[in-house]
Design an enzyme around this catalytic site. Sequence first.
Site, short mmCIF file in Angstrom:
data_model
loop_
_atom_site.label_atom_id
_atom_site.label_comp_id
_atom_site.label_asym_id
_atom_site.label_seq_id
_atom_site.Cartn_x
_atom_site.Cartn_y
_atom_site.Cartn_z
N GLU A 30 35.57 44.57 32.71
CA GLU A 30 34.36 43.73 33.55
C GLU A 30 33.57 44.58 34.28
OE1 GLU A 30 32.74 41.85 37.13
OE2 GLU A 30 34.22 43.34 36.96
N HIS A 74 35.43 47.96 45.50
CA HIS A 74 35.01 49.20 44.91
C HIS A 74 35.44 50.09 45.95
CE1 HIS A 74 32.24 47.23 41.67
NE2 HIS A 74 33.35 46.75 41.62
N ASP A 94 40.02 42.96 43.70
CA ASP A 94 39.01 43.13 42.58
C ASP A 94 39.45 43.58 41.39
OD1 ASP A 94 36.49 42.68 41.03
OD2 ASP A 94 35.74 44.43 42.02
N HIS A 140 39.53 39.48 35.71
CA HIS A 140 39.38 40.67 34.92
C HIS A 140 40.71 41.62 35.28
CE1 HIS A 140 37.31 43.25 37.91
NE2 HIS A 140 36.89 42.31 38.26
#
Length: 204
Positions: free
Chosen positions: A74, A172, A40, A28
Amino acid sequence: LEEITSYNLIADIRGSEFPEEYIVVGGHIDAWFNSPGAHDDGIGCVQSADVLRIFNDLDLDNKRSIRAIMYMDEELYQSGGIAYAKYSEENGVKNYLALEADAGGFTPLGFQVDATDSIVSIISSYQPLLQPYGIHSIRKGGSGVDIYPLKQYGVPLMGYRTDPQRYMDLHHSAYDTFDKVHIRELQLGSGCMASIIYLIDKYG
């Protein structure tokens, strides 16, 4: 939240024998709000694109079309994955298999397969060939958020798995920056993903 229009990015290598069948590989392209999103999931996007490069550079004659997808959204609503599944259904796209890379760019561990037991058995039989590359297991399990909407249409799903020990140090967070990416570990993932796709394309 304000709603905006965004798009998945899709690139294909056409198959020589079954061009209407697609092996999907993807990650993503969006990131969590406070993060550059290197692991990520910038890594997953780079590795998915690199699968196409590897097939091109090695002049591999893929029988099926290989489709790399950089999915949008996502992190919040998964609208990119939902949109691709809907597009596939409405346009009769034959997705032969889908593989997602969204577990960070660390050293390879294995693949998980979300499919029937017979398909899991076939794909897991390739594990000894990938053992030298660090693929220690191919087993039944979850795949990925972006490709999950394809499950309702019977598409076999796979998730690339890496050593998870350092992932939550970055996930994150503002620390998920591109200086935290080890190029060799990234390349190992690209090679493992390209290898399993080659085997599935060639032998089913």
